[in-house]
Design a protein around this motif. Structure first.
Motif, PDB file in Angstrom:
ATOM      1  N   ILE A   1      27.374  96.403 122.145  1.00  0.00           N
ATOM      2  CA  ILE A   1      27.219  97.775 122.009  1.00  0.00           C
ATOM      3  C   ILE A   1      26.220  98.181 120.974  1.00  0.00           C
ATOM      4  CG2 ILE A   1      28.519  99.823 121.168  1.00  0.00           C
ATOM      5  CD1 ILE A   1      30.913  98.421 122.508  1.00  0.00           C
ATOM      6  N   ALA A   2      25.420  99.123 120.857  1.00  0.00           N
ATOM      7  CA  ALA A   2      24.855  99.837 119.967  1.00  0.00           C
ATOM      8  C   ALA A   2      25.434 100.934 119.318  1.00  0.00           C
ATOM      9  CB  ALA A   2      23.277 100.160 120.512  1.00  0.00           C
ATOM     10  N   ALA A   3      25.768 100.956 117.938  1.00  0.00           N
ATOM     11  CA  ALA A   3      26.598 101.997 117.352  1.00  0.00           C
ATOM     12  C   ALA A   3      26.077 102.390 116.050  1.00  0.00           C
ATOM     13  CB  ALA A   3      28.043 101.415 117.191  1.00  0.00           C
ATOM     14  N   TYR A   4      26.419 103.516 115.543  1.00  0.00           N
ATOM     15  CA  TYR A   4      26.336 104.012 114.062  1.00  0.00           C
ATOM     16  C   TYR A   4      27.529 104.038 113.264  1.00  0.00           C
ATOM     17  CZ  TYR A   4      24.547 107.287 110.603  1.00  0.00           C
ATOM     18  OH  TYR A   4      24.340 107.715 109.215  1.00  0.00           O
ATOM     19  N   GLY A   5      27.212 103.648 112.168  1.00  0.00           N
ATOM     20  CA  GLY A   5      28.458 103.485 111.417  1.00  0.00           C
ATOM     21  C   GLY A   5      27.967 103.547 109.729  1.00  0.00           C
ATOM     22  N   CYS A   6      28.993 103.726 109.107  1.00  0.00           N
ATOM     23  CA  CYS A   6      28.646 103.641 107.618  1.00  0.00           C
ATOM     24  C   CYS A   6      29.714 102.546 106.758  1.00  0.00           C
ATOM     25  CB  CYS A   6      29.363 105.086 106.753  1.00  0.00           C
ATOM     26  SG  CYS A   6      28.055 106.284 107.548  1.00  0.00           S
ATOM     27  N   ARG A   7      29.074 101.947 105.750  1.00  0.00           N
ATOM     28  CA  ARG A   7      29.896 101.121 104.816  1.00  0.00           C
ATOM     29  C   ARG A   7      29.749 101.635 103.470  1.00  0.00           C
ATOM     30  NH1 ARG A   7      28.698  94.788 105.436  1.00  0.00           N
ATOM     31  NH2 ARG A   7      26.540  95.388 105.044  1.00  0.00           N
ATOM     32  N   GLY A   8      30.603 102.329 102.809  1.00  0.00           N
ATOM     33  CA  GLY A   8      30.505 102.996 101.663  1.00  0.00           C
ATOM     34  C   GLY A   8      29.693 104.037 101.907  1.00  0.00           C
ATOM     35  N   GLU A   9      28.452 104.352 101.056  1.00  0.00           N
ATOM     36  CA  GLU A   9      27.567 105.472 101.295  1.00  0.00           C
ATOM     37  C   GLU A   9      26.288 104.857 102.030  1.00  0.00           C
ATOM     38  OE1 GLU A   9      27.827 108.316 100.202  1.00  0.00           O
ATOM     39  OE2 GLU A   9      30.019 107.930  99.058  1.00  0.00           O
ATOM     40  N   ALA A  10      26.124 103.524 102.390  1.00  0.00           N
ATOM     41  CA  ALA A  10      25.139 103.179 103.240  1.00  0.00           C
ATOM     42  C   ALA A  10      25.486 103.309 104.696  1.00  0.00           C
ATOM     43  CB  ALA A  10      25.089 101.631 103.062  1.00  0.00           C
ATOM     44  N   CYS A  11      24.495 104.140 105.477  1.00  0.00           N
ATOM     45  CA  CYS A  11      24.859 104.307 106.910  1.00  0.00           C
ATOM     46  C   CYS A  11      23.690 103.799 107.844  1.00  0.00           C
ATOM     47  CB  CYS A  11      25.024 105.942 107.059  1.00  0.00           C
ATOM     48  SG  CYS A  11      26.337 106.557 106.433  1.00  0.00           S
ATOM     49  N   GLY A  12      24.033 103.450 109.055  1.00  0.00           N
ATOM     50  CA  GLY A  12      22.812 103.130 109.877  1.00  0.00           C
ATOM     51  C   GLY A  12      23.278 102.545 111.190  1.00  0.00           C
ATOM     52  N   ALA A  13      22.486 102.043 112.105  1.00  0.00           N
ATOM     53  CA  ALA A  13      22.557 101.401 113.214  1.00  0.00           C
ATOM     54  C   ALA A  13      23.222 100.070 113.008  1.00  0.00           C
ATOM     55  CB  ALA A  13      21.364 101.323 114.001  1.00  0.00           C
ATOM     56  N   VAL A  14      24.298  99.622 113.904  1.00  0.00           N
ATOM     57  CA  VAL A  14      24.758  98.290 114.004  1.00  0.00           C
ATOM     58  C   VAL A  14      24.780  97.725 115.372  1.00  0.00           C
ATOM     59  CG1 VAL A  14      26.191  98.750 112.121  1.00  0.00           C
ATOM     60  CG2 VAL A  14      27.165  99.095 114.163  1.00  0.00           C
ATOM     61  N   LEU A  15      24.823  96.328 115.792  1.00  0.00           N
ATOM     62  CA  LEU A  15      24.863  95.726 116.943  1.00  0.00           C
ATOM     63  C   LEU A  15      26.185  95.078 116.765  1.00  0.00           C
ATOM     64  CD1 LEU A  15      23.938  94.566 119.801  1.00  0.00           C
ATOM     65  CD2 LEU A  15      22.994  92.667 118.242  1.00  0.00           C
ATOM     66  N   LEU A  16      27.150  95.527 117.902  1.00  0.00           N
ATOM     67  CA  LEU A  16      28.496  95.030 117.948  1.00  0.00           C
ATOM     68  C   LEU A  16      28.145  93.822 119.269  1.00  0.00           C
ATOM     69  CD1 LEU A  16      30.658  97.987 117.926  1.00  0.00           C
ATOM     70  CD2 LEU A  16      29.953  96.609 116.059  1.00  0.00           C
ATOM     71  N   SER A  17      28.569  92.505 119.033  1.00  0.00           N
ATOM     72  CA  SER A  17      28.588  91.318 119.812  1.00  0.00           C
ATOM     73  C   SER A  17      29.888  90.959 120.065  1.00  0.00           C
ATOM     74  CB  SER A  17      27.645  90.416 119.341  1.00  0.00           C
ATOM     75  OG  SER A  17      26.443  90.938 119.261  1.00  0.00           O
ATOM     76  N   VAL A  18      30.286  90.431 121.213  1.00  0.00           N
ATOM     77  CA  VAL A  18      31.724  89.879 121.547  1.00  0.00           C
ATOM     78  C   VAL A  18      31.981  88.802 120.734  1.00  0.00           C
ATOM     79  CG1 VAL A  18      33.251  89.077 123.186  1.00  0.00           C
ATOM     80  CG2 VAL A  18      31.772  90.937 123.843  1.00  0.00           C
ATOM     81  N   ALA A  19      33.026  88.693 120.114  1.00  0.00           N
ATOM     82  CA  ALA A  19      33.397  87.475 118.960  1.00  0.00           C
ATOM     83  C   ALA A  19      33.834  86.368 119.716  1.00  0.00           C
ATOM     84  CB  ALA A  19      34.288  87.819 118.091  1.00  0.00           C
ATOM     85  N   ALA A  20      33.623  85.134 119.261  1.00  0.00           N
ATOM     86  CA  ALA A  20      34.103  83.762 119.973  1.00  0.00           C
ATOM     87  C   ALA A  20      35.664  83.879 119.844  1.00  0.00           C
ATOM     88  CB  ALA A  20      33.424  82.800 119.452  1.00  0.00           C
ATOM     89  N   PRO A  21      36.179  83.340 121.174  1.00  0.00           N
ATOM     90  CA  PRO A  21      37.654  83.515 120.989  1.00  0.00           C
ATOM     91  C   PRO A  21      38.276  82.521 119.849  1.00  0.00           C
ATOM     92  CG  PRO A  21      36.964  83.370 123.165  1.00  0.00           C
ATOM     93  CD  PRO A  21      35.794  82.953 122.350  1.00  0.00           C
ATOM     94  N   VAL A  22      39.174  82.647 118.855  1.00  0.00           N
ATOM     95  CA  VAL A  22      39.644  81.797 118.081  1.00  0.00           C
ATOM     96  C   VAL A  22      41.145  81.585 118.431  1.00  0.00           C
ATOM     97  CG1 VAL A  22      40.050  81.329 115.406  1.00  0.00           C
ATOM     98  CG2 VAL A  22      38.226  82.735 116.265  1.00  0.00           C
ATOM     99  N   PRO A  23      41.638  80.528 118.515  1.00  0.00           N
ATOM    100  CA  PRO A  23      43.151  80.058 118.697  1.00  0.00           C
ATOM    101  C   PRO A  23      43.707  80.678 117.614  1.00  0.00           C
ATOM    102  CG  PRO A  23      41.921  78.257 119.218  1.00  0.00           C
ATOM    103  CD  PRO A  23      40.862  79.291 118.669  1.00  0.00           C
ATOM    104  N   GLU A  24      45.192  81.231 118.185  1.00  0.00           N
ATOM    105  CA  GLU A  24      46.115  81.541 117.116  1.00  0.00           C
ATOM    106  C   GLU A  24      46.420  80.293 116.018  1.00  0.00           C
ATOM    107  OE1 GLU A  24      47.259  84.397 116.102  1.00  0.00           O
ATOM    108  OE2 GLU A  24      47.032  85.906 118.023  1.00  0.00           O
ATOM    109  N   PRO A  25      46.808  80.536 114.826  1.00  0.00           N
ATOM    110  CA  PRO A  25      47.157  79.180 114.029  1.00  0.00           C
ATOM    111  C   PRO A  25      48.353  78.292 114.722  1.00  0.00           C
ATOM    112  CG  PRO A  25      46.546  81.388 112.589  1.00  0.00           C
ATOM    113  CD  PRO A  25      46.787  81.742 114.088  1.00  0.00           C
ATOM    114  N   GLY A  26      49.316  79.175 115.333  1.00  0.00           N
ATOM    115  CA  GLY A  26      50.482  78.429 115.618  1.00  0.00           C
ATOM    116  C   GLY A  26      50.092  77.627 116.918  1.00  0.00           C
ATOM    117  N   THR A  27      49.202  78.319 117.994  1.00  0.00           N
ATOM    118  CA  THR A  27      48.872  77.611 119.052  1.00  0.00           C
ATOM    119  C   THR A  27      47.939  76.389 118.634  1.00  0.00           C
ATOM    120  OG1 THR A  27      48.806  79.659 120.200  1.00  0.00           O
ATOM    121  CG2 THR A  27      47.533  77.690 121.062  1.00  0.00           C
ATOM    122  N   LEU A  28      47.033  76.565 117.680  1.00  0.00           N
ATOM    123  CA  LEU A  28      46.174  75.351 117.367  1.00  0.00           C
ATOM    124  C   LEU A  28      46.957  74.343 116.548  1.00  0.00           C
ATOM    125  CD1 LEU A  28      43.249  74.380 116.949  1.00  0.00           C
ATOM    126  CD2 LEU A  28      43.297  75.556 114.666  1.00  0.00           C
TER     127      LEU A  28
END
Length: 358
Positions: free
Chosen positions: A309-336
């Motif tokens: 996803i191409a999106a627009y956002g801000c972190r504090g006073e700094a704003c601009g475009a961001v690329l969102l990419s699907v994160a790799a699945p991480v097992p829950e601690p209990g399952t691991l």
């Protein structure tokens, strides 16, 4: 043998671990960038401010390429195809604007209808461009540019039409006036095989289609209940996607799976937040990223079939475009822990059996 079977059952039962953590990773583009499109490779088009004026850009894997003008002050990149070719418009010294394609470092004036004011909106993988031009009337009309030739798409009855999106089949979506007596009476359309079709509304007087997938799914927004709502058009039916709690939502992008992105205001009708619509629900994208990163996503403008996803956002006073990419699945601690414990028991039993044989 019974213990081994129990452990194996635990391990096999945990073969599909639960997913922990955020759904998307966040890759920021330079501060001040504004995204307008994304392609299948995660390349992003957009524009940003410079001391000389606004400039279009193509961003790819951390590298930003600036797009020039036709001698004027500004350029705007509005879309990008899978070859990394951008479309948009750039100003001339006269102040007029011409639609362009920017490919392999070369800026090409499309020369729509002999050099009329024109604006490119979207480009497909065949190099076909959808946009808008100013005719002699003067009124703005939708066009498609293909094989070096521009075609006026006509209207739904009025004098105005706007081409906003195009898919790889050359089908164009946008909005058109129905008559000149009511200039704000405009309906979303799809143009295919030489015919412009009215998509209707959500019950109000206005609608606009902004994006179309290769399998014919269409996203946009329409007037309803005194405000605008995002819609998804499927099989002849325009579906109201609702909001994030406020009065308004706007859809800007759609992929082949029917996932829609855009923005919507909150219950106080004050702040706008980026959304992802899927599975019949509108989700606030801020709930799908790591809050520790400090980003607030205000709008999402495009999504590809890899769910980037191409999106627009801000972190504090700094704003601009961001690329969102699907994160790799991480097992829950209990399952691991369960997986490791199961493997540990199996290993211990194998070692014990080998010791007894020795």
């Amino acid at each position: 043998m019974r213990i081994r079977n129990i452990v194996l059952a635990c391990v096999l039962g945990a073969a599909l671990p639960a997913v922990a953590g955020p759904r998307y990773t966040v890759t920021p583009l330079p501060v001040g960038t504004n995204p307008t499109g994304i392609n299948s490779a995660g390349q992003i088009s957009g524009d940003f401010g410079t001391v000389a004026g606004r400039r279009g850009f193509i961003w790819s894997a951390g590298s930003l390429v600036q797009i020039g003008t036709f001698g004027g002050e500004n350029s705007m990149a509005t879309g990008i195809n899978s070859s990394g070719h951008a479309v948009g418009y750039a100003s001339l010294p006269s102040g007029d604007s011409h639609a362009f394609v920017f490919a392999n470092g070369v800026l090409t004036d499309l020369g729509v209808f002999g050099g009329a004011n024109s604006f490119g909106s979207a480009i497909n993988n065949r190099g076909q461009v959808a946009g808008q031009f100013l005719d002699a009337t003067p009124n703005y009309r939708a066009f498609v540019h293909s094989g070096g030739v521009a075609t006026d798409l006509g209207t739904l009855g009025g004098s105005f039409a706007y081409g906003a999106g195009i898919n790889n089949l050359g089908h164009v979506v946008g909005g058109s006036a129905l008559d000149d007596a009511s200039p704000f009476l405009s309906h979303a359309f799809v143009y295919r095989d030489g015919v412009m079709t009215d998509l209707g509304t959500l019950g109000g007087s206005y609608s606009l289609a902004t994006s179309i997938s290769d399998n014919g799914l269409i996203a946009g927004h329409a007037w309803v209940d005194g405000s605008e709502h995002a819609f998804l058009y499927v099989d002849g039916v325009m579906r109201d996607l609702g909001t994030l709690g406020g009065r308004r939502s706007f859809a800007y992008g759609i992929n082949g799976a029917g996932q829609v992105v855009g923005n919507s205001n909150d219950v106080e009708d004050f702040n706008y937040y980026a959304f992802l619509y899927e599975g019949g629900a509108m989700l606030n994208l801020n709930g799908l990223i790591d809050p520790a990163l400090g980003w607030t996503l205000h709008s999402a403008i495009g999504i590809n079939d890899s769910q980037q996803i191409a999106a627009y956002g801000c972190r504090g006073e700094a704003c601009g475009a961001v690329l969102l990419s699907v994160a790799a699945p991480v097992p829950e601690p209990g399952t691991l822990a369960l997986l490791l414990a199961g493997l540990g028991v199996l290993s211990a039993r194998r070692f014990s059996a080998a010791y007894r044989r020795a």
